[in-house]
Design an enzyme around this catalytic site. Structure first.
Site, mmCIF file in Angstrom:
data_model
loop_
_atom_site.group_PDB
_atom_site.id
_atom_site.type_symbol
_atom_site.label_atom_id
_atom_site.label_comp_id
_atom_site.label_asym_id
_atom_site.label_seq_id
_atom_site.Cartn_x
_atom_site.Cartn_y
_atom_site.Cartn_z
ATOM 1 N N TYR A 56 38.105 28.502 46.243
ATOM 2 C CA TYR A 56 38.603 29.849 45.545
ATOM 3 C C TYR A 56 39.965 30.129 46.278
ATOM 4 O O TYR A 56 40.873 30.339 45.445
ATOM 5 C CB TYR A 56 37.606 30.658 46.004
ATOM 6 C CG TYR A 56 38.049 32.347 45.517
ATOM 7 C CD1 TYR A 56 37.719 32.535 44.222
ATOM 8 C CD2 TYR A 56 38.544 33.112 46.391
ATOM 9 C CE1 TYR A 56 38.047 33.856 43.696
ATOM 10 C CE2 TYR A 56 38.947 34.624 46.078
ATOM 11 C CZ TYR A 56 38.688 34.996 44.558
ATOM 12 O OH TYR A 56 38.950 36.057 44.284
ATOM 13 N N LYS A 100 43.650 30.448 44.406
ATOM 14 C CA LYS A 100 44.601 31.764 44.345
ATOM 15 C C LYS A 100 45.932 31.329 44.853
ATOM 16 O O LYS A 100 46.733 32.202 44.557
ATOM 17 C CB LYS A 100 43.551 32.939 45.207
ATOM 18 C CG LYS A 100 42.289 33.367 44.560
ATOM 19 C CD LYS A 100 42.688 33.925 43.068
ATOM 20 C CE LYS A 100 41.316 34.312 42.466
ATOM 21 N NZ LYS A 100 41.758 34.821 40.798
HETATM 22 N N1 LIG Z 1 36.248 41.512 43.653
HETATM 23 C C1 LIG Z 1 37.278 41.548 44.626
HETATM 24 O O1 LIG Z 1 36.863 41.741 45.565
HETATM 25 C C2 LIG Z 1 38.392 40.420 44.148
HETATM 26 C C3 LIG Z 1 39.432 40.382 45.221
HETATM 27 C C4 LIG Z 1 40.468 39.548 44.939
HETATM 28 C C5 LIG Z 1 40.651 39.039 43.742
HETATM 29 N N2 LIG Z 1 39.512 39.140 42.674
HETATM 30 C C6 LIG Z 1 39.940 38.588 41.503
HETATM 31 O O2 LIG Z 1 39.868 39.449 40.398
HETATM 32 C C7 LIG Z 1 39.483 38.905 39.214
HETATM 33 C C8 LIG Z 1 38.176 39.673 38.500
HETATM 34 O O3 LIG Z 1 37.122 39.521 39.588
HETATM 35 P P1 LIG Z 1 35.734 40.772 39.528
HETATM 36 O O4 LIG Z 1 35.596 40.826 40.874
HETATM 37 O O5 LIG Z 1 36.166 41.565 38.584
HETATM 38 O O6 LIG Z 1 34.735 39.410 38.946
HETATM 39 P P2 LIG Z 1 33.509 39.794 37.926
HETATM 40 O O7 LIG Z 1 32.633 38.468 38.150
HETATM 41 O O8 LIG Z 1 32.983 41.076 38.169
HETATM 42 O O9 LIG Z 1 34.438 39.530 36.519
HETATM 43 C C9 LIG Z 1 34.708 38.426 36.036
HETATM 44 C C10 LIG Z 1 34.731 38.518 34.619
HETATM 45 O O10 LIG Z 1 35.238 37.289 34.183
HETATM 46 C C11 LIG Z 1 34.471 36.541 33.218
HETATM 47 N N3 LIG Z 1 34.643 35.068 33.092
HETATM 48 C C12 LIG Z 1 34.093 34.205 33.921
HETATM 49 N N4 LIG Z 1 34.680 33.050 33.442
HETATM 50 C C13 LIG Z 1 35.317 33.299 32.263
HETATM 51 C C14 LIG Z 1 35.922 32.304 31.321
HETATM 52 N N5 LIG Z 1 35.691 30.863 31.494
HETATM 53 N N6 LIG Z 1 36.518 33.030 30.289
HETATM 54 C C15 LIG Z 1 36.508 34.313 30.043
HETATM 55 N N7 LIG Z 1 35.990 34.895 31.031
HETATM 56 C C16 LIG Z 1 35.326 34.509 31.995
HETATM 57 C C17 LIG Z 1 33.011 36.997 33.487
HETATM 58 O O11 LIG Z 1 32.169 36.886 32.359
HETATM 59 C C18 LIG Z 1 33.184 38.338 33.900
HETATM 60 O O12 LIG Z 1 33.131 39.346 33.082
HETATM 61 C C19 LIG Z 1 39.115 37.310 39.403
HETATM 62 O O13 LIG Z 1 40.350 36.716 39.117
HETATM 63 C C20 LIG Z 1 38.836 37.497 40.902
HETATM 64 O O14 LIG Z 1 39.234 36.198 41.585
HETATM 65 C C21 LIG Z 1 38.462 39.955 42.990
#
Ligand SMILES: NC(=O)c1ccc[n+]([C@@H]2O[C@H](COP(=O)([O-])OP(=O)(O)OC[C@H]3O[C@@H](n4cnc5c(N)ncnc54)[C@H](O)[C@@H]3O)[C@@H](O)[C@H]2O)c1
Length: 286
Positions: free
Chosen positions: A163, A167
Site C-alpha cells: 500500500y 501511494k
Molecule cells: N480511508 C482512509 O483513511 C484513507 C487515507 C488515505 C488515502 N485513502 C485513499 O482514498 C481512496 C478511497 O479509499 P476509501 O477509504 O474511501 O476506501 P473504501 O474501501 O471505502 O472505498 C473504495 C472504493 O473503491 C472501489 N474499488 C475497489 N477496487 C476497484 C476497482 N478495481 N475498480 C473500481 N473501483 C474499485 C470499492 O468498490 C469502493 O467502493 C483510496 O485510494 C485510499 O487508498 C484512504
C-alpha cells in the site's frame, strides 16, 4: 512552497469519480452533485454499491451517470471515458480515487495480491490519466485531475509495504504529470490528494485471509480510523475546496501532512537507515 495555481470553477461542471460506491469516493460524489451542482459520473467495480448511491442521489435531484468500471483494466477505463463523453461531454474534474489496502509481510503476500493492489492503486490512476487527459488537453478548458495518494505516500510502515509503495508511486506520478502539463502549458491542473485517517471501510474490505500479525494490524488500523478518523463527508468537503483553489498538494489533515513531510525530508536528507521507532503516518495521529 508554491502550492497555488489558478482556481478552477467546478460548479456545474462534469465530475468523474472512481471508487464512488463507498467511502471517500461516495462522499466526493455526494458533495460534487449536491453542493457544487456538478453532473457526476459514478464509476466503481461494485455495481450494487453504485446502484445504492445513484438511487439516493437521484432522489435528491442529482444529474448522474453510473458506469461499472474496473480501474485496473485500461479498456474498462477507456469505456468509462467514452460513455462520459457521449452522455455529458467535456470533463471538468477527474478523481482517480479507487484504491484498496493489503496487509502482511511483503514476502508472504502472494503474487496475485501484489498484482491486484498495484493494478488498482497504481495502474488504475495511470489508466485514468490515459483515458481522460487527451480530451482534457484538446478541449483547452480549465480542468482538474486529482490522484488519490495518501499520507502513506510520504511515510513508510511495515506490514503495509504494498500500500505504502503504491501511494509513493501515485505521488511521484502526479508530480511528474504536473511537470508534463507545465511543459505543454496545459490548462489541466494536477493535484495529489494525501488524506490522513478517514472513517471508511477500507480495512474491512480486505478480502484476503490474514495471518495473526496482519489481522492484529488490521484491528489497530480499524480502531484508529474509528476513533481518530475524519468523516468521509468532511474529507470530501475539504478535498473539493482545495481542488477548487488550484492546489497541487491536497490534504485532509494539513498539520499532520506538514509534520510527516518534514519528518520524511529529515530522514532522506540525513540518509538515515529506516528504523521501527520512526512514527508511521497513521500512528502519528493516534
Ligand atoms: N480511508 C482512509 O483513511 C484513507 C487515507 C488515505 C488515502 N485513502 C485513499 O482514498 C481512496 C478511497 O479509499 P476509501 O477509504 O474511501 O476506501 P473504501 O474501501 O471505502 O472505498 C473504495 C472504493 O473503491 C472501489 N474499488 C475497489 N477496487 C476497484 C476497482 N478495481 N475498480 C473500481 N473501483 C474499485 C470499492 O468498490 C469502493 O467502493 C483510496 O485510494 C485510499 O487508498 C484512504
Amino acid at each position: 512552497m508554491n502550492n497555488q495555481a489558478s482556481a478552477v470553477n467546478l460548479q456545474g461542471g462534469v465530475a468523474v469519480i472512481t471508487g464512488a460506491a463507498a467511502g471517500i469516493g461516495e462522499a466526493l460524489a455526494r458533495e460534487a452533485a449536491l453542493q457544487l451542482g456538478m453532473k457526476v459520473v459514478l464509476a466503481d467495480i461494485d455495481e450494487a454499491g453504485l446502484a445504492r448511491v445513484a438511487a439516493d442521489l437521484s432522489a435528491q435531484g442529482a444529474s448522474l451517470l453510473t458506469v461499472a468500471t474496473d480501474v485496473a483494466d485500461a479498456a474498462s477505463m477507456e469505456r468509462l471515458a467514452a460513455k462520459t463523453r457521449e452522455h455529458f461531454g467535456s470533463v471538468r474534474l477527474l478523481v482517480n480515487n479507487a484504491g484498496i489496502e493489503t496487509l502482511g509481510f511483503s514476502w508472504e503476500i502472494p503474487t496475485a495480491q501484489w498484482e491486484k493492489i498495484l493494478g488498482i492503486n497504481v495502474h488504475g490512476v495511470v489508466n485514468g490519466v490515459n483515458a481522460f487527459a487527451p480530451a482534457m488537453l484538446d478541449s483547452g478548458q480549465p480542468c482538474v485531475i486529482a490522484n488519490m495518494s495518501s499520507i502513506a505516500g510520504i511515510s513508510i510502515a511495515p506490514i503495509q509495504a504494498s500500500y505504502v509503495m503504491s501511494k509513493h508511486a501515485v505521488l511521484a506520478f502526479s508530480e511528474c504529470l504536473h511537470l508534463e502539463m507545465q511543459m505543454k502549458s496545459a490548462n489541466v491542473q494536477i493535484s495529489a490528494v494525501l488524506p490522513g485517517p478517514v472513517k471508511t471501510q477500507i480495512f474491512e474490505c480486505i478480502e484476503e485471509q490474514l495471518d495473526t500479525v496482519a489481522a492484529e494490524h488490521r484491528q489497530q488500523m480499524m480502531a484508529l480510523l474509528d476513533t481518530n478518523g475524519m468523516s468521509a463527508e468532511a474529507a470530501a468537503q475539504t478535498i473539493l475546496q482545495q481542488l477548487s483553489a488550484g492546489k497541487f498538494w491536497v490534504s485532509t489533515h494539513p498539520e499532520m501532512t506538514q509534520m510527516m513531510a518534514e519528518q520524511r525530508a529529515r530522514h532522506l536528507s540525513s540518509l538515515a537507515t529506516p528504523a521501527l521507532d520512526m512514527e508511521s503516518a497513521f500512528e502519528a495521529d493516534a
